[in-house]
Design a protein around this motif. Structure first.
Motif, PDB file in Angstrom:
ATOM      1  N   UNK B 170       0.843  -1.202   0.000  1.00 47.85           N
ATOM      2  CA  UNK B 170       0.000   0.000   0.000  1.00 47.85           C
ATOM      3  C   UNK B 170       0.872   1.245   0.000  1.00 47.85           C
ATOM      4  N   UNK B 171       1.959   1.190   0.756  1.00 48.45           N
ATOM      5  CA  UNK B 171       2.847   2.355   0.824  1.00 48.45           C
ATOM      6  C   UNK B 171       3.576   2.554  -0.502  1.00 48.45           C
ATOM      7  N   UNK B 172       3.974   1.442  -1.114  1.00 46.92           N
ATOM      8  CA  UNK B 172       4.630   1.544  -2.419  1.00 46.92           C
ATOM      9  C   UNK B 172       3.662   2.165  -3.433  1.00 46.92           C
ATOM     10  N   UNK B 173       2.418   1.707  -3.374  1.00 44.90           N
ATOM     11  CA  UNK B 173       1.425   2.162  -4.354  1.00 44.90           C
ATOM     12  C   UNK B 173       1.048   3.628  -4.154  1.00 44.90           C
ATOM     13  N   UNK B 174       0.764   4.003  -2.917  1.00 46.09           N
ATOM     14  CA  UNK B 174       0.223   5.345  -2.675  1.00 46.09           C
ATOM     15  C   UNK B 174       1.279   6.325  -2.188  1.00 46.09           C
ATOM     16  N   UNK B 175       2.441   5.830  -1.786  1.00 42.57           N
ATOM     17  CA  UNK B 175       3.454   6.728  -1.248  1.00 42.57           C
ATOM     18  C   UNK B 175       3.017   7.313   0.085  1.00 42.57           C
ATOM     19  N   UNK B 176       3.640   8.399   0.471  1.00 41.67           N
ATOM     20  CA  UNK B 176       3.310   9.009   1.758  1.00 41.67           C
ATOM     21  C   UNK B 176       2.172  10.015   1.652  1.00 41.67           C
ATOM     22  N   UNK B 177       1.750  10.288   0.401  1.00 37.68           N
ATOM     23  CA  UNK B 177       0.712  11.313   0.254  1.00 37.68           C
ATOM     24  C   UNK B 177      -0.659  10.690   0.504  1.00 37.68           C
ATOM     25  N   UNK B 178      -1.643  11.544   0.706  1.00 39.87           N
ATOM     26  CA  UNK B 178      -2.995  11.010   0.810  1.00 39.87           C
ATOM     27  C   UNK B 178      -3.745  11.368  -0.471  1.00 39.87           C
ATOM     28  N   UNK B 179      -4.603  10.446  -0.890  1.00 34.01           N
ATOM     29  CA  UNK B 179      -5.370  10.624  -2.118  1.00 34.01           C
ATOM     30  C   UNK B 179      -6.788  11.018  -1.730  1.00 34.01           C
ATOM     31  N   UNK B 180      -7.286  12.090  -2.320  1.00 29.19           N
ATOM     32  CA  UNK B 180      -8.648  12.498  -1.974  1.00 29.19           C
ATOM     33  C   UNK B 180      -9.362  13.032  -3.216  1.00 29.19           C
ATOM     34  N   UNK B 181     -10.317  13.925  -3.023  1.00 28.89           N
ATOM     35  CA  UNK B 181     -11.123  14.507  -4.100  1.00 28.89           C
ATOM     36  C   UNK B 181     -11.973  13.453  -4.811  1.00 28.89           C
ATOM     37  N   UNK B 182     -12.640  12.633  -4.031  1.00 25.74           N
ATOM     38  CA  UNK B 182     -13.607  11.695  -4.587  1.00 25.74           C
ATOM     39  C   UNK B 182     -14.909  12.435  -4.854  1.00 25.74           C
ATOM     40  N   UNK B 183     -15.764  11.871  -5.724  1.00 24.95           N
ATOM     41  CA  UNK B 183     -17.026  12.568  -5.996  1.00 24.95           C
ATOM     42  C   UNK B 183     -17.883  12.693  -4.734  1.00 24.95           C
ATOM     43  N   UNK B 184     -18.735  13.700  -4.722  1.00 28.46           N
ATOM     44  CA  UNK B 184     -19.516  14.004  -3.527  1.00 28.46           C
ATOM     45  C   UNK B 184     -20.387  12.842  -3.057  1.00 28.46           C
ATOM     46  N   UNK B 185     -20.937  12.099  -4.014  1.00 28.22           N
ATOM     47  CA  UNK B 185     -21.857  11.028  -3.598  1.00 28.22           C
ATOM     48  C   UNK B 185     -21.115   9.927  -2.863  1.00 28.22           C
ATOM     49  N   UNK B 186     -19.812   9.792  -3.161  1.00 28.97           N
ATOM     50  CA  UNK B 186     -19.049   8.723  -2.520  1.00 28.97           C
ATOM     51  C   UNK B 186     -18.638   9.089  -1.097  1.00 28.97           C
ATOM     52  N   UNK B 187     -18.419  10.371  -0.871  1.00 28.26           N
ATOM     53  CA  UNK B 187     -17.855  10.828   0.399  1.00 28.26           C
ATOM     54  C   UNK B 187     -18.925  10.912   1.490  1.00 28.26           C
ATOM     55  N   UNK B 188     -18.539  10.604   2.716  1.00 32.74           N
ATOM     56  CA  UNK B 188     -19.393  10.880   3.868  1.00 32.74           C
ATOM     57  C   UNK B 188     -20.497   9.880   4.091  1.00 32.74           C
ATOM     58  N   UNK B 189     -20.178   8.589   3.956  1.00 28.35           N
ATOM     59  CA  UNK B 189     -21.205   7.555   4.176  1.00 28.35           C
ATOM     60  C   UNK B 189     -21.724   7.622   5.606  1.00 28.35           C
TER      61      UNK B 189
END
Lengths: 333, 351
Positions: B170-189
């Motif tokens: 997971x660390x190799x794939x995503x690195x130390x950064x965080x990935x965000x900016x998902x569409x609104x409908x996906x966020x905040x379940x």
């Protein structure tokens, strides 16, 4: 008789409730550090405690066990539920807390980022109280080492890692200051080396600096690991008189080197002042004395006039605090 | 009292109190049986009863500690912070009953969520990203299954290894950064509510009912108990032990990727360190629910109650501003107490 005592009891009870309600009217602040058991944050908490005593607010602190990205979320939720007026937090993540911040703010809680901002997501907090104006760090460090070596001679920089964003920005400022200000014309930067913030590697590169540049007069280490390593090397080599070490360090770590004269002065900001300012600012905003908007100013006893900057960022101090033999015992972090 | 015939036969009265479906040796005539325990004992002296009692106790203590505690919307809101772990704990209960363990689910959550985020960030539509996340969960679960079942390695060692491996990937794939900016409908379940109940809580409850019915009412479900009680006997009885165990490990992978997606939605961001240390919380839920660590015993009801117990305790102490070090001590004492109680009860019912 019974009725009388009942009525008396009722009155006493009502009075008691009235006083607690009065106490609750004071602005209530909670501060959530990154994690428990960190002397840096203990000093910040002390600033809050003293600030609240003077500015008139109730203060508590609650911290998670680890500085993991999501560990602060339950604490924010709980404090919102407790109905505190202001949540001050040193965020563990620049984005994982956005949602819970929004929820707290929707319930009327003010959210302040303290000591570090949620860069890129600043619309999710009300204000950020940062330690110092970081654009002054580079020039400040150059001036300090210059004053130690009489503004003349070879200096070197011992930094953290090659891609540390803070250190690289400061080093860039140092280089620019050395070039542009005629005051420093006789000072030459001979090397910039990197100790990766590891004590062992920092020691090795500091030793290499001494042997490679026999005329070296000053070392700037703008990192807490680097400055301690450089001080240790200079002390062991018995060169404290000829090579002046300075940089950014914490008082507890540098105390022995200040006491024995290896290092005459170093700099950092004061987390205590951040807590102090946050308390005063929170009370002023909550009581409507100032508006939380860019350009607003606030007089804080001991800190002078502070201004809310663009994007609701407040720098606690304009300049770094310089620690030396005269003042170091006043600090414990 | 166990009937003779097989060396270590399945308990006639297993932990769910029902007759196992496959291997019951016919009682031999002429042998004396211990009298059946009274029904109230069967019902009351169970690990889940202990969990329920602790849960009620915790609610009472919590309401005494802070006047802000007893607020159903607050408790539900706080429970969304744990529902990912709770959902995985349900599946983990099955794995532990079968006599195995899986310590990699938190890392599987992280890796599958990082796969999801990376695929999404690369410009793929979000449904494809979700599909990729489940495919990743499937692959990770299958890899665990191959090592444990194919190579006959102890699951505790294998999954400690994959715990580190998956987190590293997971660390190799995503690195130390965080990935965000998902569409609104996906966020905040966790902010979406049905009848004032947050969606993750509903998901957890529905999952508990489904898994509970599977474990208690279906043939493969009952066979999991027999595998955990005595694997050799189960194999001799014609139970497809390897197939069921492999299914459980693969199921863990899928459930973990679901949990990873819920977490990604809740936090609106994905980092490689998602759910770090979560495996201990999950194991804690299963243990608190009275599942026997050596397999063969345990119920979904227990895990369900234990999840709520954990939520109530953590929430109650946090809202009362109890320092976190004391919270850890309470959790530790609770776990030890519940393990002692579980063991005592099982020792008693085994007589």
């Amino acid at each position: 008789m019974l009725r009388k005592s009942l009525i008396a009891g009722l009155i006493a009870g009502t009075a008691l409730m009235a006083t607690t309600a009065l106490a609750a009217d004071k602005t209530s602040i909670v501060y959530i550090p990154k994690n428990t058991g960190n002397p840096y944050f203990d000093s910040l908490v002390q600033g809050f405690v003293d600030g609240c005593e003077k500015a008139g607010c109730t203060f508590t602190t609650a911290a998670p066990a680890t500085a993991e990205a999501t560990s602060q979320i339950p604490f924010i939720t709980a404090q919102t539920q407790r109905g505190v007026n202001v949540i001050a937090i040193s965020p563990n993540s620049p984005d994982a807390l956005d949602q819970v911040f929004d929820r707290a703010r929707a319930k009327g809680t003010l959210v302040f980022a303290v000591n570090g901002d949620i860069t890129g997501n600043t619309q999710h907090r009300d204000a950020a109280i940062l330690p110092v104006d970081f654009t002054k760090t580079g020039p400040g460090q150059v001036e300090l080492v210059g004053s130690m070596i009489g503004y003349e001679g070879e200096i070197a920089i011992l930094s953290a890692t090659t891609d540390a964003p803070d250190q690289n920005a400061w080093i860039k400022d140092m280089v620019a200051t050395l070039k542009s200000n005629p005051k420093y014309a006789k000072m030459t930067l001979v090397a910039t080396v990197y100790g990766d913030d590891e004590p062992q590697k920092s020691t090795t590169v500091a030793e290499a600096l001494l042997s490679k540049y026999p005329n070296l007069k000053g070392i700037i280490a703008p990192t807490t690991v680097g400055i301690a390593a450089a001080a240790q090397v200079v002390q062991s080599a018995g060169k404290a008189k000829t090579v002046h070490v300075t940089g950014l360090g914490t008082p507890n770590q540098m105390r022995p080197f200040i006491k024995d004269g290896t290092v005459s002065a170093f700099q950092l900001w004061s987390p205590y002042n951040e807590g102090l300012l946050s308390a005063y600012f929170a009370v002023a905003v909550k009581e409507g004395k100032i508006k939380n908007e860019p350009g607003a100013t606030l007089d804080v006893p001991g800190l002078g006039k502070v201004t809310v900057g663009p994007d609701h960022v407040i720098n606690t101090q304009a300049e770094l605090t310089t620690f030396n033999a005269a003042n170091i015992d006043k600090f414990n972090f | 009292m166990t009937p003779v015939g097989s060396p270590k036969p399945v308990d006639a009265l297993d932990s769910a109190g029902q007759q196992p479906t496959a291997t019951v040796s016919a009682p031999q005539s002429g042998r004396e049986f211990a009298p059946a325990r009274p029904i109230w004992q069967v019902l009351l002296i169970r690990p889940e009863t202990v969990t329920l009692a602790l849960l009620i106790g915790a609610i009472i203590v919590g309401s005494q500690l802070s006047r802000f505690f007893l607020d159903i919307s607050y408790i539900l809101e706080s429970s969304t912070l744990y529902s990912e772990y709770s959902i995985v704990a349900l599946m983990l209960t099955l794995v532990i009953i079968s006599g195995e363990i899986d310590l990699s689910p938190a890392s599987m959550m992280a890796l599958s969520a990082c796969v999801f985020a990376s695929v999404f960030q690369a410009g793929a539509p979000i449904w494809l990203a979700i599909l990729a996340s489940f495919a990743c969960g499937l692959a990770m679960g299958a890899f665990n299954a191959i090592l444990v079942i194919g190579f006959r390695l102890p699951s505790i060692i294998v999954t400690i290894g994959t715990l580190t491996l998956y987190r590293g990937l997971a660390q190799v794939l995503a690195g130390d950064r965080s990935i965000s900016h998902f569409p609104d409908w996906f966020v905040g379940i966790d902010y979406r509510e049905i009848l004032d109940v947050p969606v993750p809580v509903i998901l957890f409850t529905v999952a508990a009912i489904i898994v509970g019915l599977f474990l208690g009412m279906t043939i493969p479900g009952r066979q999991i108990y027999q595998i955990g009680t005595n694997e050799i006997a189960a194999r001799h009885a014609g139970i497809r032990v390897q197939r069921i165990k492999a299914g459980l490990f693969v199921g863990m992978g899928l459930v973990a990727s679901l949990a990873g997606l819920i977490t990604a939605s809740r936090l609106a961001s994905v980092r490689y360190d998602m759910a770090t240390g979560g495996e201990l919380q999950m194991v804690l839920m299963v243990m608190l629910g009275g599942t026997y660590i050596f397999g063969g015993r345990g119920t979904i009801l227990g895990t369900f109650l234990a999840s709520w117990l954990l939520v109530i305790i953590a929430t109650g102490m946090t809202v009362a501003n109890i320092v976190v070090t004391s919270q850890l001590i309470v959790m530790g004492v609770l776990l030890i107490t519940s393990i002692i109680a579980t063991n005592a009860i099982y020792a008693r019912s085994q007589r």
